[in-house]
Motif scaffolding. Structure first.
Motif, PDB file in Angstrom:
ATOM      1  N   LEU A 153       8.070   6.857   4.442  1.00 52.91           N
ATOM      2  CA  LEU A 153       7.733   6.527   3.058  1.00 52.91           C
ATOM      3  C   LEU A 153       8.548   5.343   2.559  1.00 52.91           C
ATOM      4  O   LEU A 153       9.775   5.308   2.700  1.00 52.91           O
ATOM      5  CB  LEU A 153       7.999   7.738   2.166  1.00 52.91           C
ATOM      6  N   THR A 154       7.855   4.364   1.976  1.00 53.93           N
ATOM      7  CA  THR A 154       8.512   3.249   1.291  1.00 53.93           C
ATOM      8  C   THR A 154       8.351   3.448  -0.205  1.00 53.93           C
ATOM      9  O   THR A 154       7.239   3.663  -0.693  1.00 53.93           O
ATOM     10  CB  THR A 154       7.906   1.895   1.695  1.00 53.93           C
ATOM     11  N   VAL A 155       9.458   3.394  -0.942  1.00 49.51           N
ATOM     12  CA  VAL A 155       9.436   3.518  -2.393  1.00 49.51           C
ATOM     13  C   VAL A 155       9.652   2.134  -3.002  1.00 49.51           C
ATOM     14  O   VAL A 155      10.682   1.495  -2.754  1.00 49.51           O
ATOM     15  CB  VAL A 155      10.513   4.491  -2.898  1.00 49.51           C
ATOM     16  N   LEU A 167       4.337   4.243  -4.157  1.00 49.91           N
ATOM     17  CA  LEU A 167       4.681   4.899  -2.901  1.00 49.91           C
ATOM     18  C   LEU A 167       3.742   4.401  -1.812  1.00 49.91           C
ATOM     19  O   LEU A 167       2.522   4.445  -1.972  1.00 49.91           O
ATOM     20  CB  LEU A 167       4.568   6.420  -3.041  1.00 49.91           C
ATOM     21  N   HIS A 169       2.766   4.746   2.300  1.00 48.06           N
ATOM     22  CA  HIS A 169       2.968   5.615   3.461  1.00 48.06           C
ATOM     23  C   HIS A 169       1.883   5.366   4.500  1.00 48.06           C
ATOM     24  O   HIS A 169       0.696   5.480   4.205  1.00 48.06           O
ATOM     25  CB  HIS A 169       2.948   7.082   3.041  1.00 48.06           C
ATOM     26  N   GLU A 220      16.246  10.070  -3.516  1.00 47.66           N
ATOM     27  CA  GLU A 220      16.483  10.256  -2.082  1.00 47.66           C
ATOM     28  C   GLU A 220      16.368  11.732  -1.703  1.00 47.66           C
ATOM     29  O   GLU A 220      15.815  12.081  -0.659  1.00 47.66           O
ATOM     30  CB  GLU A 220      17.857   9.710  -1.686  1.00 47.66           C
ATOM     31  N   PRO A 225      12.977   8.809   1.360  1.00 46.84           N
ATOM     32  CA  PRO A 225      12.285   7.577   1.765  1.00 46.84           C
ATOM     33  C   PRO A 225      12.931   6.941   2.990  1.00 46.84           C
ATOM     34  O   PRO A 225      14.137   7.115   3.238  1.00 46.84           O
ATOM     35  CB  PRO A 225      12.443   6.671   0.539  1.00 46.84           C
ATOM     36  N   TRP A 228      13.562   1.266   0.732  1.00 46.95           N
ATOM     37  CA  TRP A 228      13.433   0.948  -0.685  1.00 46.95           C
ATOM     38  C   TRP A 228      13.019  -0.513  -0.840  1.00 46.95           C
ATOM     39  O   TRP A 228      13.493  -1.387  -0.103  1.00 46.95           O
ATOM     40  CB  TRP A 228      14.768   1.116  -1.415  1.00 46.95           C
TER      41      TRP A 228
END
Length: 282
Positions: A153-155, A167, A169, A220, A225, A228
């Motif tokens: 996952l990238t936030v 978000l 993914h 977190e 994630p 970031w």
């Protein structure tokens, strides 16, 4: 936002512009507009590269702006480019049917049924609406470094008048996350650590990080994630702010910086087909 409403003003010397196409179907140039609580910005985007293909048109968003106010600003930006085709519009709230929710920096009129109709009307052209942080996330997904990988996952967090989130993914955008609204005690994340908070309280990077760190710790814990991405105003002095955070995963600046919302709005206008373009889309 109809194409008819975006024609040049009388006497304008600007030639009408349309979405030029590649191979006869996919648009090559597209107008994107990023609506913020403080300002509304728009530009023509080259969809092949994700780069701006012309000047940025910037107009102040009135305090407590109504849908009609914003529709007028979009028409103004389109007229400045002579744009008569469809447009992608990024909005600072959650698009729910024909209304916009969770938009504290705009008028409450946005929450009424049919509030978005003045942006979407038009029989022959397309208008696609997307949340502003989701637009930045989409731009990062298409043109940045947020490609499918082992990162999970990238936030994406965008810092402006408020704090928006997206978000990403496995190559997909998960919309409507609204992480800026998370609270700790009596405070919301965006009230204490947004771009507006930095400006109003003259926060140094160290002071900002002291306020922001508990929220990053909470995110977190909740989301785990893999990476970031920080966007919006923080990209202009990214290292000064990011270096003050204690994060367990890598953090980078948004690939397109403060232009990500404009580019993402333009990209959304291409991504969603015309058969559904007259309803709000993600």
């Amino acid at each position: 936002m109809s194409g008819q409403g975006a024609r040049p003003a009388a006497g304008s010397s600007v030639a009408p512009a349309v979405a030029e196409t590649v191979d006869g179907d996919q648009p090559q140039m597209q107008l994107g507009v990023d609506v913020g609580g403080t300002s509304t910005k728009g530009a023509i985007v080259d969809l092949r590269s994700g780069q701006l293909a012309g000047p940025i048109h910037n107009a102040q968003t009135p305090e407590g702006a109504t849908p009609e106010h914003v529709a007028a600003l979009v028409r103004q930006i389109a007229a400045a480019e002579g744009w008569i085709d469809g447009v992608g519009i990024a909005l600072p709230g959650v698009i729910a049917g024909s209304r916009l929710r969770h938009a504290p920096n705009l008028s409450r009129a946005w929450e009424s049924d049919g509030a978005l109709d003045c942006l979407l009307d038009g029989a022959d052209t397309t208008a696609v609406l997307i949340n502003d942080a989701d637009a930045a996330g989409l731009a990062e997904l298409i043109y940045g470094r947020a490609q499918p990988s082992d990162d999970g996952l990238t936030v994406v967090l965008t810092f402006g008048t408020g704090i928006g989130s997206a978000l990403l993914h496995n190559g997909d955008l998960i919309p409507n996350s609204e992480l800026g609204g998370i609270t700790s005690g009596a405070d919301r994340f965006e009230d204490v650590a947004s771009g507006r908070a930095i400006s109003e309280h003259d926060l140094t990077p160290a002071q900002w990080a002291e306020r922001a760190q508990p929220y990053f710790d909470l995110l977190e814990t909740l989301l785990n994630p893999g990476r970031w991405v920080l966007g919006g105003g923080l990209t202009e002095n990214f290292q000064q702010y990011a270096s003050r955070l204690d994060l367990s995963r890598p953090v980078s600046a948004a690939h397109l910086g403060v232009h990500a919302g404009i580019v993402g709005a333009a990209a959304a206008a291409r991504r969603f087909d015309s058969s559904a373009s007259r309803s709000p889309r993600r």
